[in-house]
Motif scaffolding. Structure first.
Motif, PDB file in Angstrom:
ATOM      1  N   ASP A   9       0.822  -0.998  -0.164  1.00  0.00           N
ATOM      2  CA  ASP A   9       0.127   0.020  -0.170  1.00  0.00           C
ATOM      3  C   ASP A   9       0.698   1.245   0.416  1.00  0.00           C
ATOM      4  OD1 ASP A   9      -2.699  -1.437   0.252  1.00  0.00           O
ATOM      5  OD2 ASP A   9      -2.541  -1.952   2.202  1.00  0.00           O
ATOM      6  N   ILE A  10       0.621   2.511  -0.780  1.00  0.00           N
ATOM      7  CA  ILE A  10       1.251   3.277  -0.703  1.00  0.00           C
ATOM      8  C   ILE A  10       0.210   4.642  -0.607  1.00  0.00           C
ATOM      9  CG2 ILE A  10       1.165   3.531  -2.982  1.00  0.00           C
ATOM     10  CD1 ILE A  10       3.828   4.934  -3.763  1.00  0.00           C
ATOM     11  N   ASN A  11       0.773   6.192   0.672  1.00  0.00           N
ATOM     12  CA  ASN A  11       0.252   7.020   0.921  1.00  0.00           C
ATOM     13  C   ASN A  11       0.769   8.175   0.973  1.00  0.00           C
ATOM     14  OD1 ASN A  11      -2.843   6.126   1.104  1.00  0.00           O
ATOM     15  ND2 ASN A  11      -1.742   4.487   2.507  1.00  0.00           N
ATOM     16  N   TYR A  12       0.672   9.642   0.372  1.00  0.00           N
ATOM     17  CA  TYR A  12       0.977  10.531   0.759  1.00  0.00           C
ATOM     18  C   TYR A  12       0.607  11.752   1.657  1.00  0.00           C
ATOM     19  CZ  TYR A  12       2.082   8.625  -4.258  1.00  0.00           C
ATOM     20  OH  TYR A  12       2.654   7.699  -5.030  1.00  0.00           O
ATOM     21  N   TYR A  13       1.318  12.114   2.018  1.00  0.00           N
ATOM     22  CA  TYR A  13       1.337  12.513   3.171  1.00  0.00           C
ATOM     23  C   TYR A  13       2.324  14.282   3.330  1.00  0.00           C
ATOM     24  CZ  TYR A  13      -0.402   8.569   4.986  1.00  0.00           C
ATOM     25  OH  TYR A  13      -0.584   7.247   5.534  1.00  0.00           O
ATOM     26  N   GLU A  72       5.606  13.048  10.098  1.00  0.00           N
ATOM     27  CA  GLU A  72       4.649  13.130  11.280  1.00  0.00           C
ATOM     28  C   GLU A  72       3.143  12.451  11.458  1.00  0.00           C
ATOM     29  OE1 GLU A  72       2.904  14.916  16.088  1.00  0.00           O
ATOM     30  OE2 GLU A  72       3.714  16.078  14.132  1.00  0.00           O
ATOM     31  N   GLU A  73       2.661  13.533  10.372  1.00  0.00           N
ATOM     32  CA  GLU A  73       1.763  12.503   9.532  1.00  0.00           C
ATOM     33  C   GLU A  73       1.704  10.548   9.009  1.00  0.00           C
ATOM     34  OE1 GLU A  73      -1.792  16.512   7.983  1.00  0.00           O
ATOM     35  OE2 GLU A  73      -0.042  15.539   7.382  1.00  0.00           O
ATOM     36  N   ALA A  74       2.605  10.928   7.851  1.00  0.00           N
ATOM     37  CA  ALA A  74       3.224   9.945   7.473  1.00  0.00           C
ATOM     38  C   ALA A  74       3.308   9.011   8.687  1.00  0.00           C
ATOM     39  CB  ALA A  74       4.544   9.769   6.885  1.00  0.00           C
ATOM     40  N   LEU A  75       4.137   9.081   9.788  1.00  0.00           N
ATOM     41  CA  LEU A  75       4.500   7.923  10.656  1.00  0.00           C
ATOM     42  C   LEU A  75       3.034   7.670  11.384  1.00  0.00           C
ATOM     43  CD1 LEU A  75       7.498   9.497  11.426  1.00  0.00           C
ATOM     44  CD2 LEU A  75       7.633   7.716  10.391  1.00  0.00           C
ATOM     45  N   ASN A  76       2.405   8.547  11.606  1.00  0.00           N
ATOM     46  CA  ASN A  76       1.675   7.977  12.148  1.00  0.00           C
ATOM     47  C   ASN A  76       0.233   7.937  11.819  1.00  0.00           C
ATOM     48  OD1 ASN A  76       1.827   8.978  14.859  1.00  0.00           O
ATOM     49  ND2 ASN A  76       1.684  11.044  14.435  1.00  0.00           N
ATOM     50  N   SER A  77      -0.157   7.771   9.503  1.00  0.00           N
ATOM     51  CA  SER A  77      -0.612   7.317   9.293  1.00  0.00           C
ATOM     52  C   SER A  77      -2.306   8.125   9.205  1.00  0.00           C
ATOM     53  CB  SER A  77      -0.901   5.912   9.148  1.00  0.00           C
ATOM     54  OG  SER A  77      -1.674   5.474   8.090  1.00  0.00           O
ATOM     55  N   THR A  78      -2.148   9.340   9.110  1.00  0.00           N
ATOM     56  CA  THR A  78      -3.070  10.199   9.047  1.00  0.00           C
ATOM     57  C   THR A  78      -2.522  11.337   8.446  1.00  0.00           C
ATOM     58  OG1 THR A  78      -2.061  11.405  10.539  1.00  0.00           O
ATOM     59  CG2 THR A  78      -3.167  10.424  11.803  1.00  0.00           C
ATOM     60  N   ILE A  94      -2.862  12.633   1.975  1.00  0.00           N
ATOM     61  CA  ILE A  94      -3.510  12.904   0.722  1.00  0.00           C
ATOM     62  C   ILE A  94      -4.250  12.251  -0.333  1.00  0.00           C
ATOM     63  CG2 ILE A  94      -2.638  14.202  -1.222  1.00  0.00           C
ATOM     64  CD1 ILE A  94      -0.521  14.854   0.558  1.00  0.00           C
ATOM     65  N   ILE A  95      -5.447  12.333  -0.873  1.00  0.00           N
ATOM     66  CA  ILE A  95      -6.339  11.617  -1.919  1.00  0.00           C
ATOM     67  C   ILE A  95      -5.539  12.110  -2.930  1.00  0.00           C
ATOM     68  CG2 ILE A  95      -8.849  11.665  -3.093  1.00  0.00           C
ATOM     69  CD1 ILE A  95      -9.790  13.217  -0.440  1.00  0.00           C
ATOM     70  N   ILE A 113       7.019  15.972  -0.531  1.00  0.00           N
ATOM     71  CA  ILE A 113       5.909  14.980   0.515  1.00  0.00           C
ATOM     72  C   ILE A 113       6.464  13.913   0.826  1.00  0.00           C
ATOM     73  CG2 ILE A 113       4.006  14.068  -0.815  1.00  0.00           C
ATOM     74  CD1 ILE A 113       3.110  16.681  -0.430  1.00  0.00           C
ATOM     75  N   PHE A 114       5.931  13.191   1.934  1.00  0.00           N
ATOM     76  CA  PHE A 114       6.477  11.545   2.530  1.00  0.00           C
ATOM     77  C   PHE A 114       5.333  11.002   2.007  1.00  0.00           C
ATOM     78  CE2 PHE A 114       7.725  15.523   4.181  1.00  0.00           C
ATOM     79  CZ  PHE A 114       8.980  15.341   5.338  1.00  0.00           C
ATOM     80  N   VAL A 115       5.732   9.937   1.483  1.00  0.00           N
ATOM     81  CA  VAL A 115       5.643   8.664   1.433  1.00  0.00           C
ATOM     82  C   VAL A 115       5.817   8.094   2.247  1.00  0.00           C
ATOM     83  CG1 VAL A 115       5.122   7.083  -1.377  1.00  0.00           C
ATOM     84  CG2 VAL A 115       6.052   9.438  -0.982  1.00  0.00           C
TER      85      VAL A 115
END
Length: 351
Positions: A295-299, A303-309, A312-313, A327-329
């Protein structure tokens, strides 16, 4: 008996090996005895080498292509008391490979000696023991690994890949053979030098020597120990330093850059653009050699990437807040319960 082979001649053609199979008609009353035969245990290097000879693996470190057996040949299987359990007639590489793969680890095997070996030059020599067989295989394998390593950079480019254990500023750099020289292209800065594979104590090394005294040369100019990650990837190590190189033979390799993604500005001089982050997912997966199941998500923040909060859509338009915005992936490997966070850069350009 020490074998003396012309340098690299073993790589220019196939080494033909003919085994003298055990003939029951000639030895009706002679049962093979493990105490008097050349036993090869399943935990020995020679046993692994025999597996590599029979293997069709595309990785040079997982197969030995410069030696081939001429079939049929006979193998004997012994128990841990060196008592004969069975004999087997082997007719091809596939059967040989399956036989060795399925053999119980508590058992041992033996091949009938002597083995007559014939070079492509017509020169013949005789191998009388398993030690001489191992020496012949080791010499062949070392020469083959050096040859393969040299050929790999001549046939395709090698792209500096992403390492989760050691960071570098040269991701996306390209090693390539050009007019007899090895070149490295990093952000359109072209350097020439050498790529020299060699063997130290049966381990493959690459010595990279760029004609460069800048930080780039300081980073790459080392004797690197080589490990294969897969048939398309090297892991180079020098002490705590680590460098991943991924082979690229496809014409589209240049489409993935150094994780700096450029889009035209919405207004000249604004430093603002509209980005679709989903457009960069393939590049990230391709460069990092990731499994498609990850799975891949962008932040916007680490901090948001580490906490998965506040992910970004990634299918929607994202407008950067500043030029060259980080941008943190976050990449999740759920099967192995591992997570990685990396950084990409969104760059607005005048066009």
């Amino acid at each position: 008996m020490k074998l003396s082979l012309p340098k690299f001649s073993i790589l220019l053609a196939l080494l033909i090996i003919t085994a003298c199979a055990y003939d029951e008609d000639d030895n009706l009353n002679n049962t093979p005895n493990g105490e008097f035969m050349e036993i090869i245990t399943t935990d020995s290097d020679l046993f692994k080498n025999l597996q590599d000879i029979a293997s069709n693996d595309v990785r040079p470190d997982k197969s030995i292509a410069c030696i081939d057996f001429i079939y049929p040949l006979t193998l004997f299987v012994f128990d841990n008391s060196n008592e004969l359990l069975s004999s087997h007639l082997i007719i091809d590489d596939d059967q040989f490979s399956s036989f060795l793969e399925d053999l119980d680890l508590s058992l041992s095997i033996s091949i009938s000696f002597p083995i007559t070996s014939t070079l492509s030059t017509g020169e013949e020599f005789i191998i009388n023991t398993k030690e001489e067989l191992k020496a012949a295989i080791d010499e062949c394998l070392n020469e083959e690994l050096v040859f393969e390593c040299n050929q790999l950079i001549q046939s395709c480019i090698w792209k500096v890949g992403y390492s989760y254990n050691y960071s570098n500023d040269y991701l996306g750099g390209i090693f390539q053979e050009s007019n007899g020289f090895t070149t490295l292209n990093v952000n359109d800065v072209l350097m020439s030098g050498s790529w020299s594979p060699f063997i130290i104590e049966n381990e493959l090394h690459i010595n990279i020597g760029l004609n460069d005294t800048s930080e780039i040369g300081t980073f790459f100019n080392f004797d690197w120990k080589v490990e294969y990650l897969d048939e398309n990837s090297f892991l180079l190590k020098n002490g705590d330093r680590e460098l991943v190189l991924n082979q690229r033979c496809d014409p589209e390799f240049a489409d993935c850059g150094n994780f700096v993604f450029e889009v035209c500005e919405t207004e000249i001089g604004s430093g603002i653009s509209e980005f679709i982050l989903d457009d960069y997912t393939f590049c990230i997966f391709d460069t990092l050699e990731l499994d498609e199941a990850f799975d891949i998500n962008y932040y916007e923040t680490q901090e948001e990437a580490l906490n998965s909060t506040n992910a970004i859509i990634s299918s929607d338009v994202f407008i950067n807040s500043e030029n060259n915005q980080s941008i943190f992936v976050r990449i999740d490997d759920d099967e192995n319960d591992m997570q990685y966070v990396m950084v990409i850069t969104l760059s607005s350009i005048d066009c």
